[in-house]
Design a protein around this motif. Sequence first.
Motif, mmCIF file in Angstrom:
data_model
loop_
_atom_site.group_PDB
_atom_site.id
_atom_site.type_symbol
_atom_site.label_atom_id
_atom_site.label_comp_id
_atom_site.label_asym_id
_atom_site.label_seq_id
_atom_site.Cartn_x
_atom_site.Cartn_y
_atom_site.Cartn_z
ATOM 1 N N VAL A 245 -102.747 -36.573 1.368
ATOM 2 C CA VAL A 245 -101.474 -36.187 0.725
ATOM 3 C C VAL A 245 -100.335 -36.981 1.344
ATOM 4 O O VAL A 245 -99.453 -37.495 0.640
ATOM 5 C CB VAL A 245 -101.229 -34.666 0.886
ATOM 6 C CG1 VAL A 245 -99.899 -34.278 0.256
ATOM 7 C CG2 VAL A 245 -102.361 -33.874 0.252
ATOM 8 N N LEU A 246 -100.358 -37.076 2.690
ATOM 9 C CA LEU A 246 -99.285 -37.793 3.391
ATOM 10 C C LEU A 246 -99.302 -39.285 3.059
ATOM 11 O O LEU A 246 -98.242 -39.926 2.957
ATOM 12 C CB LEU A 246 -99.423 -37.575 4.896
ATOM 13 C CG LEU A 246 -99.169 -36.126 5.350
ATOM 14 C CD1 LEU A 246 -99.633 -35.922 6.786
ATOM 15 C CD2 LEU A 246 -97.688 -35.791 5.234
ATOM 16 N N VAL A 247 -100.508 -39.848 2.872
ATOM 17 C CA VAL A 247 -100.600 -41.266 2.470
ATOM 18 C C VAL A 247 -99.935 -41.476 1.110
ATOM 19 O O VAL A 247 -99.153 -42.415 0.911
ATOM 20 C CB VAL A 247 -102.080 -41.714 2.434
ATOM 21 C CG1 VAL A 247 -102.213 -43.079 1.766
ATOM 22 C CG2 VAL A 247 -102.657 -41.766 3.847
ATOM 23 N N LYS A 248 -100.234 -40.577 0.161
ATOM 24 C CA LYS A 248 -99.638 -40.693 -1.181
ATOM 25 C C LYS A 248 -98.129 -40.496 -1.120
ATOM 26 O O LYS A 248 -97.373 -41.156 -1.837
ATOM 27 C CB LYS A 248 -100.286 -39.683 -2.130
ATOM 28 C CG LYS A 248 -99.867 -39.868 -3.595
ATOM 29 C CD LYS A 248 -100.770 -39.127 -4.520
ATOM 30 C CE LYS A 248 -100.344 -39.315 -5.997
ATOM 31 N NZ LYS A 248 -100.503 -40.712 -6.427
ATOM 32 N N MET A 249 -97.692 -39.562 -0.255
ATOM 33 C CA MET A 249 -96.255 -39.338 -0.080
ATOM 34 C C MET A 249 -95.559 -40.608 0.415
ATOM 35 O O MET A 249 -94.475 -40.969 -0.048
ATOM 36 C CB MET A 249 -96.022 -38.197 0.913
ATOM 37 C CG MET A 249 -96.290 -36.818 0.356
ATOM 38 S SD MET A 249 -96.003 -35.564 1.627
ATOM 39 C CE MET A 249 -96.222 -34.066 0.671
ATOM 40 N N LYS A 250 -96.215 -41.276 1.398
ATOM 41 C CA LYS A 250 -95.631 -42.516 1.926
ATOM 42 C C LYS A 250 -95.514 -43.577 0.828
ATOM 43 O O LYS A 250 -94.491 -44.279 0.712
ATOM 44 C CB LYS A 250 -96.483 -43.054 3.083
ATOM 45 C CG LYS A 250 -96.341 -42.273 4.369
ATOM 46 C CD LYS A 250 -97.170 -42.920 5.476
ATOM 47 C CE LYS A 250 -97.057 -42.180 6.772
ATOM 48 N NZ LYS A 250 -97.858 -42.792 7.845
ATOM 49 N N GLU A 251 -96.574 -43.696 0.033
ATOM 50 C CA GLU A 251 -96.559 -44.685 -1.049
ATOM 51 C C GLU A 251 -95.431 -44.385 -2.035
ATOM 52 O O GLU A 251 -94.688 -45.280 -2.463
ATOM 53 C CB GLU A 251 -97.905 -44.682 -1.769
ATOM 54 C CG GLU A 251 -99.057 -45.225 -0.933
ATOM 55 C CD GLU A 251 -100.398 -45.067 -1.632
ATOM 56 O OE1 GLU A 251 -100.418 -44.446 -2.722
ATOM 57 O OE2 GLU A 251 -101.420 -45.549 -1.101
ATOM 58 N N PHE A 252 -95.299 -43.106 -2.390
ATOM 59 C CA PHE A 252 -94.266 -42.738 -3.354
ATOM 60 C C PHE A 252 -92.874 -42.980 -2.769
ATOM 61 O O PHE A 252 -91.978 -43.507 -3.458
ATOM 62 C CB PHE A 252 -94.424 -41.261 -3.750
ATOM 63 C CG PHE A 252 -93.366 -40.793 -4.705
ATOM 64 C CD1 PHE A 252 -93.433 -41.125 -6.063
ATOM 65 C CD2 PHE A 252 -92.281 -40.052 -4.259
ATOM 66 C CE1 PHE A 252 -92.434 -40.716 -6.937
ATOM 67 C CE2 PHE A 252 -91.290 -39.638 -5.127
ATOM 68 C CZ PHE A 252 -91.366 -39.970 -6.483
ATOM 69 N N ALA A 253 -92.683 -42.580 -1.488
ATOM 70 C CA ALA A 253 -91.381 -42.764 -0.854
ATOM 71 C C ALA A 253 -91.011 -44.241 -0.810
ATOM 72 O O ALA A 253 -89.858 -44.618 -1.083
ATOM 73 C CB ALA A 253 -91.401 -42.166 0.549
ATOM 74 N N ALA A 254 -91.972 -45.090 -0.478
ATOM 75 C CA ALA A 254 -91.696 -46.529 -0.420
ATOM 76 C C ALA A 254 -91.320 -47.066 -1.799
ATOM 77 O O ALA A 254 -90.393 -47.880 -1.942
ATOM 78 C CB ALA A 254 -92.913 -47.260 0.131
ATOM 79 N N GLU A 255 -92.034 -46.597 -2.818
ATOM 80 C CA GLU A 255 -91.792 -47.070 -4.187
ATOM 81 C C GLU A 255 -90.388 -46.702 -4.668
ATOM 82 O O GLU A 255 -89.725 -47.482 -5.350
ATOM 83 C CB GLU A 255 -92.859 -46.456 -5.102
ATOM 84 C CG GLU A 255 -92.750 -46.880 -6.565
ATOM 85 C CD GLU A 255 -93.792 -46.185 -7.424
ATOM 86 O OE1 GLU A 255 -93.543 -46.039 -8.627
ATOM 87 O OE2 GLU A 255 -94.849 -45.779 -6.882
ATOM 88 N N ILE A 256 -89.905 -45.505 -4.297
ATOM 89 C CA ILE A 256 -88.613 -45.021 -4.786
ATOM 90 C C ILE A 256 -87.467 -45.468 -3.898
ATOM 91 O O ILE A 256 -86.402 -45.877 -4.385
ATOM 92 C CB ILE A 256 -88.626 -43.472 -4.886
ATOM 93 C CG1 ILE A 256 -89.703 -43.014 -5.880
ATOM 94 C CG2 ILE A 256 -87.261 -42.930 -5.293
ATOM 95 C CD1 ILE A 256 -89.504 -43.517 -7.288
ATOM 96 N N LEU A 257 -87.656 -45.396 -2.566
ATOM 97 C CA LEU A 257 -86.521 -45.570 -1.650
ATOM 98 C C LEU A 257 -86.268 -47.011 -1.239
ATOM 99 O O LEU A 257 -85.108 -47.415 -1.045
ATOM 100 C CB LEU A 257 -86.753 -44.718 -0.394
ATOM 101 C CG LEU A 257 -86.890 -43.209 -0.645
ATOM 102 C CD1 LEU A 257 -87.207 -42.485 0.650
ATOM 103 C CD2 LEU A 257 -85.625 -42.640 -1.273
#
Length: 670
Positions: A544-556
């Motif tokens: 879950v945390l890996v996916k969160m990191k990917e999403f955060a990088a994509e948006i931020l």
Amino acid sequence: MKKAIIICCLWITGAFCSFAQSSRVDSLVQIVKLHPNDTIGSNALLGLVSEFLRVDFDKAKLYAFQAISLTDSLHHLNGLSASYLYLVALYQNSGRQDSARHYLGQLQMLAEANSSNWKLTANYNQSAGLYYKNQGDVKKALPYLLENLKFAKLNSEGTAGLYLNIGNAYFNLSDYRNAMHYHLEGLVTFEKVNSLRGQSFCLQSLGNDLFHLGQFELSKKYYQQAMKLKEQLNDKRGLITTWSGAGDVYKELMQYGLSEKYYLQAIAASREMKLPGEEMRARFQIGLLYKRMKKFDLARQNIDRSLVLAKQMGDSTGSAKARSELVGIALVEQSQKDDENTLVASLKTVTEAGDRNGEMVEYGRLSEYYALNGQYKKAFEYVKKYDQLKDEIEGVEVLLELRELEGQYQTEKKEREIELLKKDQELQALALDRERANVTIIAVVLASVVLTGFLLVNRYRVVARAKRTIEMERMRNAIARDLHDDIGSTLSSINIMSQLALKENNGHAGQYFQSIHEHSSKIMESMSDIVWSINPNNDSLEQVLVKMKEFAAEILEPKGIAFSFQGIDEVKNIELASEKRKNVFLIFKEAINNAAKYSNASEIVIQVAGQNGNIIFSISDNGNGFDPEKVKPGNGLKNMEVRAKSLLGALSRTSAVGSGTQISFEFPVT
């Protein structure tokens, strides 16, 4: 071979007891460290004083002063009284009489100022009794000890110790009938409370009683038992008195080599432990041995040293006996005949102190003196006094009564052993009956367990099958709901916009195609989320945390917003069900989207923590913030709250204008 085995066993026993004592000392020191400012710590300090009292006087004094400081600050009067009691004994035994008297006075003032506290009075009586007894003034000591009988509790270690001290006082008054009575009472009570140290003291005292009644073989038996226990307990100070007693017995049995050996051991240990009182007594007795062996120089040398130590201790009776004995040596050598005053003064001193045995010795010495000087009438008078007092102290009636007391003790001891043996046999019979019953019960239970196990396994299979069916149904419903809510509505929008674009002729078709592009991207993202959530390979929170990191990088990252994750290692191995993973991720996703769109932040910190079976997420930014009272929550925040509730958790929002925003949500792992 057998002797070697015995020596080995004794060594192991001694090592075990030393280890046990060391372990207890370590435990008490640890308690003091954990409780430096309360009564638990003060009681542990008093325990350390007791442990070192018979091994190391310097350490015992150090802990006693620490105990006084702490008990005084806590106003813990019982502990303060016990500290003073220990210091009286420590200073008196080390020959510092002024200090001993000072703390005895402190103990008396404390007891008188708190007369309603019987424990303080009992401590003072005990300390005063032992102080005056050790000073040689037994008549003054005995009333203090007898008064403490009214505070005695049945079958307690303190009461056993009181019996022992009273017996010792009567012993010093040569009242061996009462001495042996109280020593046996003390021994029985110490046996009942299983105090080996107390038993060793009473066995030693009974050996003394019987020695002075001329029962040397029986006395030796008690000394040997006392010595064995003291070696087992590593009681160095106690061994000194036992060695001295053994020296007395072997002297009377005319085994002079063994007698000298034990006296010399007592003297060496007394000097090592800085115990002038014990050295004084051992020096005096070995002087008597050398006198009997006609080694007069050695006899005079040791009794001279005994006199010096008695003066140092303030022991008037000891001083008088030493002076008298020096005259006795001179009489045997016939080197002088002018010491009548010394002998008369010694008789007066021991008589005033109540030492009847010493009085008898002085009568014998005066009769010898007058006989050597030709004064036969006076010599005959003192011989009669000697015989009369000896008959009172060691008469047949007294011996028979003491033999009866000792026999009664042995009989009661055997009766107790027989009673215990009967109880053991009864317990063994009961255990055998229980064992037979248990075999029957076990057979029945085993059959029941097999049957129950079969039924449980069968039921488990049925329940597991039902659970799998329910879980599959839930997953199908969840996927259908997600497809309908997220993808169905979006596909409908795309369908409408594509038709409008086909019919549009005014040049705005590009806008519709752009919307179609955005909606199709959203569908792809939703499909990706659904597929990710139901994939069993993603069950751990780490995924879950890996996916969160990917999403955060994509948006931020495109917006130039820095971000960091904290606390991942603490929770990464926790596993979550697919529904929980999806809701956790979607809450996070909504929070990041909101921060990216509205906060104008330059940094976002995502913290993860595990606490009391819960997982806590916190998303904080350093952006503009807002006034929660003026800004109404939109659908995004409401969706986040709904998802948090479905996790059986809670969501909170904190913000202020100019201070950034924090979104936190907490939910249980299971």
